[in-house]
Scaffold this motif. Structure first.
Motif, PDB file in Angstrom:
ATOM      1  N   ALA A 171       0.828  -1.215   0.000  1.00  0.00           N
ATOM      2  CA  ALA A 171       0.000   0.000   0.000  1.00  0.00           C
ATOM      3  C   ALA A 171       0.856   1.258   0.000  1.00  0.00           C
ATOM      4  O   ALA A 171       0.565   2.227  -0.711  1.00  0.00           O
ATOM      5  CB  ALA A 171      -0.945  -0.009   1.197  1.00  0.00           C
ATOM      6  N   ASP A 172       1.947   1.259   0.776  1.00  0.00           N
ATOM      7  CA  ASP A 172       2.820   2.430   0.829  1.00  0.00           C
ATOM      8  C   ASP A 172       3.502   2.667  -0.516  1.00  0.00           C
ATOM      9  O   ASP A 172       3.631   3.817  -0.968  1.00  0.00           O
ATOM     10  CB  ASP A 172       3.874   2.250   1.923  1.00  0.00           C
ATOM     11  CG  ASP A 172       3.256   2.197   3.312  1.00  0.00           C
ATOM     12  OD1 ASP A 172       2.094   2.632   3.456  1.00  0.00           O
ATOM     13  OD2 ASP A 172       3.934   1.711   4.242  1.00  0.00           O
ATOM     14  N   VAL A 173       3.950   1.577  -1.151  1.00  0.00           N
ATOM     15  CA  VAL A 173       4.612   1.717  -2.447  1.00  0.00           C
ATOM     16  C   VAL A 173       3.638   2.250  -3.490  1.00  0.00           C
ATOM     17  O   VAL A 173       3.980   3.138  -4.292  1.00  0.00           O
ATOM     18  CB  VAL A 173       5.206   0.367  -2.895  1.00  0.00           C
ATOM     19  CG1 VAL A 173       5.787   0.481  -4.296  1.00  0.00           C
ATOM     20  CG2 VAL A 173       6.276  -0.096  -1.927  1.00  0.00           C
ATOM     21  N   VAL A 174       2.398   1.737  -3.504  1.00  0.00           N
ATOM     22  CA  VAL A 174       1.401   2.200  -4.469  1.00  0.00           C
ATOM     23  C   VAL A 174       1.110   3.685  -4.263  1.00  0.00           C
ATOM     24  O   VAL A 174       1.001   4.457  -5.232  1.00  0.00           O
ATOM     25  CB  VAL A 174       0.114   1.359  -4.359  1.00  0.00           C
ATOM     26  CG1 VAL A 174      -0.990   1.963  -5.214  1.00  0.00           C
ATOM     27  CG2 VAL A 174       0.388  -0.079  -4.793  1.00  0.00           C
ATOM     28  N   GLU A 175       1.011   4.121  -3.024  1.00  0.00           N
ATOM     29  CA  GLU A 175       0.754   5.532  -2.746  1.00  0.00           C
ATOM     30  C   GLU A 175       1.883   6.409  -3.273  1.00  0.00           C
ATOM     31  O   GLU A 175       1.642   7.476  -3.857  1.00  0.00           O
ATOM     32  CB  GLU A 175       0.570   5.746  -1.242  1.00  0.00           C
ATOM     33  CG  GLU A 175      -0.735   5.199  -0.695  1.00  0.00           C
ATOM     34  CD  GLU A 175      -1.946   5.933  -1.259  1.00  0.00           C
ATOM     35  OE1 GLU A 175      -1.804   7.107  -1.650  1.00  0.00           O
ATOM     36  OE2 GLU A 175      -3.028   5.323  -1.315  1.00  0.00           O
ATOM     37  N   ARG A 176       3.123   5.981  -3.070  1.00  0.00           N
ATOM     38  CA  ARG A 176       4.260   6.767  -3.562  1.00  0.00           C
ATOM     39  C   ARG A 176       4.290   6.802  -5.080  1.00  0.00           C
ATOM     40  O   ARG A 176       4.616   7.838  -5.681  1.00  0.00           O
ATOM     41  CB  ARG A 176       5.567   6.187  -3.018  1.00  0.00           C
ATOM     42  CG  ARG A 176       5.773   6.421  -1.528  1.00  0.00           C
ATOM     43  CD  ARG A 176       7.218   6.177  -1.137  1.00  0.00           C
ATOM     44  NE  ARG A 176       7.603   4.783  -1.354  1.00  0.00           N
ATOM     45  CZ  ARG A 176       7.510   3.846  -0.421  1.00  0.00           C
ATOM     46  NH1 ARG A 176       6.998   4.136   0.774  1.00  0.00           N
ATOM     47  NH2 ARG A 176       7.898   2.610  -0.676  1.00  0.00           N
ATOM     48  N   VAL A 177       3.952   5.688  -5.722  1.00  0.00           N
ATOM     49  CA  VAL A 177       3.936   5.651  -7.179  1.00  0.00           C
ATOM     50  C   VAL A 177       2.867   6.593  -7.729  1.00  0.00           C
ATOM     51  O   VAL A 177       3.104   7.342  -8.689  1.00  0.00           O
ATOM     52  CB  VAL A 177       3.699   4.211  -7.683  1.00  0.00           C
ATOM     53  CG1 VAL A 177       3.412   4.199  -9.183  1.00  0.00           C
ATOM     54  CG2 VAL A 177       4.913   3.348  -7.379  1.00  0.00           C
ATOM     55  N   LEU A 178       1.694   6.579  -7.123  1.00  0.00           N
ATOM     56  CA  LEU A 178       0.623   7.478  -7.567  1.00  0.00           C
ATOM     57  C   LEU A 178       1.013   8.941  -7.355  1.00  0.00           C
ATOM     58  O   LEU A 178       0.714   9.803  -8.190  1.00  0.00           O
ATOM     59  CB  LEU A 178      -0.669   7.167  -6.821  1.00  0.00           C
ATOM     60  CG  LEU A 178      -1.326   5.819  -7.137  1.00  0.00           C
ATOM     61  CD1 LEU A 178      -2.537   5.597  -6.240  1.00  0.00           C
ATOM     62  CD2 LEU A 178      -1.734   5.750  -8.600  1.00  0.00           C
ATOM     63  N   ALA A 179       1.683   9.234  -6.247  1.00  0.00           N
ATOM     64  CA  ALA A 179       2.107  10.609  -5.990  1.00  0.00           C
ATOM     65  C   ALA A 179       3.154  11.065  -6.999  1.00  0.00           C
ATOM     66  O   ALA A 179       3.106  12.198  -7.487  1.00  0.00           O
ATOM     67  CB  ALA A 179       2.655  10.722  -4.567  1.00  0.00           C
ATOM     68  N   CYS A 180       4.090  10.169  -7.335  1.00  0.00           N
ATOM     69  CA  CYS A 180       5.114  10.528  -8.323  1.00  0.00           C
ATOM     70  C   CYS A 180       4.515  10.716  -9.701  1.00  0.00           C
ATOM     71  O   CYS A 180       4.939  11.581 -10.474  1.00  0.00           O
ATOM     72  CB  CYS A 180       6.191   9.450  -8.365  1.00  0.00           C
ATOM     73  SG  CYS A 180       7.229   9.371  -6.893  1.00  0.00           S
ATOM     74  N   ALA A 181       3.506   9.906 -10.031  1.00  0.00           N
ATOM     75  CA  ALA A 181       2.888  10.012 -11.344  1.00  0.00           C
ATOM     76  C   ALA A 181       2.063  11.278 -11.471  1.00  0.00           C
ATOM     77  O   ALA A 181       1.806  11.758 -12.580  1.00  0.00           O
ATOM     78  CB  ALA A 181       2.019   8.790 -11.625  1.00  0.00           C
ATOM     79  N   GLY A 182       1.616  11.812 -10.349  1.00  0.00           N
ATOM     80  CA  GLY A 182       0.808  13.020 -10.410  1.00  0.00           C
ATOM     81  C   GLY A 182      -0.577  12.784 -10.960  1.00  0.00           C
ATOM     82  O   GLY A 182      -1.270  13.701 -11.370  1.00  0.00           O
ATOM     83  N   ARG A 183      -0.998  11.524 -10.986  1.00  0.00           N
ATOM     84  CA  ARG A 183      -2.331  11.191 -11.502  1.00  0.00           C
ATOM     85  C   ARG A 183      -3.058  10.375 -10.444  1.00  0.00           C
ATOM     86  O   ARG A 183      -2.822   9.180 -10.319  1.00  0.00           O
ATOM     87  CB  ARG A 183      -2.215  10.358 -12.790  1.00  0.00           C
ATOM     88  CG  ARG A 183      -1.301  10.955 -13.845  1.00  0.00           C
ATOM     89  CD  ARG A 183      -1.977  12.054 -14.606  1.00  0.00           C
ATOM     90  NE  ARG A 183      -1.139  12.522 -15.705  1.00  0.00           N
ATOM     91  CZ  ARG A 183      -1.163  12.022 -16.922  1.00  0.00           C
ATOM     92  NH1 ARG A 183      -1.970  11.027 -17.198  1.00  0.00           N
ATOM     93  NH2 ARG A 183      -0.382  12.511 -17.871  1.00  0.00           N
ATOM     94  N   THR A 184      -3.874  10.979  -9.623  1.00  0.00           N
ATOM     95  CA  THR A 184      -4.568  10.244  -8.570  1.00  0.00           C
ATOM     96  C   THR A 184      -6.074  10.378  -8.707  1.00  0.00           C
ATOM     97  O   THR A 184      -6.817  10.214  -7.744  1.00  0.00           O
ATOM     98  CB  THR A 184      -4.141  10.760  -7.188  1.00  0.00           C
ATOM     99  OG1 THR A 184      -4.369  12.179  -7.132  1.00  0.00           O
ATOM    100  CG2 THR A 184      -2.671  10.488  -6.949  1.00  0.00           C
ATOM    101  N   GLY A 185      -6.566  10.728  -9.902  1.00  0.00           N
ATOM    102  CA  GLY A 185      -7.990  10.896 -10.105  1.00  0.00           C
ATOM    103  C   GLY A 185      -8.721   9.580 -10.199  1.00  0.00           C
ATOM    104  O   GLY A 185      -8.185   8.502  -9.951  1.00  0.00           O
ATOM    105  N   SER A 186      -9.995   9.674 -10.596  1.00  0.00           N
ATOM    106  CA  SER A 186     -10.836   8.479 -10.654  1.00  0.00           C
ATOM    107  C   SER A 186     -10.462   7.557 -11.798  1.00  0.00           C
ATOM    108  O   SER A 186     -10.975   6.461 -11.912  1.00  0.00           O
ATOM    109  CB  SER A 186     -12.303   8.906 -10.810  1.00  0.00           C
ATOM    110  OG  SER A 186     -12.478   9.686 -11.983  1.00  0.00           O
TER     111      SER A 186
END
Length: 332
Positions: A171-186
């Motif tokens: 879960a922590d790794v996925v959160e960091r990947v989403l934050a780096c990608a800058g795409r956390t929308g639906s």
């Protein structure tokens, strides 16, 4: 053998195969018939021994020449194979550089275009400025990912890549990947999980970042990140509803390879996916590709780690002593 007067002359032709090497000749002078007979016997023995030595030497020379020819032929074949391999690698490196140049050009063009717009026209309002800066940042992050892929590929190729082995929270790794990608929308659907895997946290994030980047750039409108615990393994799937890999690229991606460095140079699935697959295997896992029901899925399988509360505790069975039976007499 000739005997002019009291002289005994013995001549022997010495050769190897069909080639004459020379003639051995001995001459003896005798004063009597008996001495001449003894001398002739000694000379014959000497000549025969000399002949054996010369023939053995000629045979050794022939064997050495044959071995030298064989070694020369083997060396020529080896050098020819090495030259062919070097040519293939040179062509593969050329294709790799061409592909990398094409991939680098896309984010560079976007960064240049957004920054040029800001310089030329300025920002209409704060919202527009924020959107342009966010877009520039996202493309810069993508450039950083590509440079990191090149760095990791070089270290894998020369065998200098070092990995840590520790517990990693998915879960922590996925959160960091989403934050780096800058795409956390639906657009991205994430199944939350508290699963733990064993691996290098930096490289697990690297693999997932490459898979998510591939889905964002080449996939469909919907993306899913799903984590499933399957016995001793944990499978993290990055799926999208895009067209998937071309058939030739998919075939090359599914074929296992023994040489990681060679795969990074010649893999047709792109450097990002090739690096992701190499890192997965280096951590004791694997990366699979699947196309089903119009969905493209890359499945990262890593060794799982069971939490303490998930470990079954089996209490030891209490020792039971021998059962005592009271034996008595019935009184009537």
């Amino acid at each position: 053998m000739t005997r002019p007067g009291r002289h005994t002359v013995i001549g022997v032709l010495v050769g190897a195969a069909v080639v004459a090497l020379g003639v051995v000749g001995l001459v003896a002078v005798s004063s009597s018939v008996a001495a001449e007979a003894r001398t002739r016997s000694v000379l014959v023995t000497v000549v025969v021994q000399a002949l054996v030595v010369l023939v053995a030497a000629a045979g050794a020379v022939a064997v050495y020449a044959s071995a030298a020819r064989r070694r020369r032929q083997e060396t020529e074949h080896r050098l020819e194979a090495e030259l062919c391999t070097e040519r293939q690698l040179a062509r593969a490196k050329g294709h790799l550089l061409a592909g990398i140049s094409h991939e680098l050009r896309e984010p560079l063009t976007a960064i240049f275009g957004f920054s040029e717009y800001l310089v030329e026209y300025g920002a209409v309002d704060e919202t527009e400025a924020r959107e342009l800066v966010r877009a520039i940042r996202a493309e810069a992050i993508e450039l950083e990912r590509m440079v990191e892929d090149l760095f990791v590929a070089a270290r894998i190729d020369d065998g200098s890549l070092r990995l840590r082995s520790q517990e990693v929270a998915v879960a922590d790794v996925v959160e960091r990947v989403l934050a780096c990608a800058g795409r956390t929308g639906s657009r991205i659907e994430v199944s939350r999980t508290d699963a733990l895997v064993r691996g290098d946290p930096t490289r697990v994030q690297h693999v997932l970042r490459n898979l998510l980047s591939n889905a964002l750039r080449h996939g469909g409108a919907r993306i899913r990140i799903i984590t499933v615990v399957e016995g001793p393994r944990v499978t993290i799937t990055v799926a999208d509803d895009g067209p998937g890999l071309p058939d030739d690229v998919a075939d090359s991606f599914l074929v296992p390879s023994e040489e990681v460095g060679r795969r990074l140079l010649t893999g047709g699935s792109g450097l990002g996916l090739a690096v992701a697959r190499a890192l997965a295997e280096a951590m004791g896992g694997r990366l699979d590709y699947q196309r089903a029901m119009r969905w493209t899925a890359f499945q990262l399988r890593l060794p799982g780690v069971r939490r303490p509360e998930e470990i079954d505790v089996v209490e030891p069975r209490r020792h039971r002593g021998p059962r005592r039976i009271a034996v008595g007499s019935e009184s009537g």
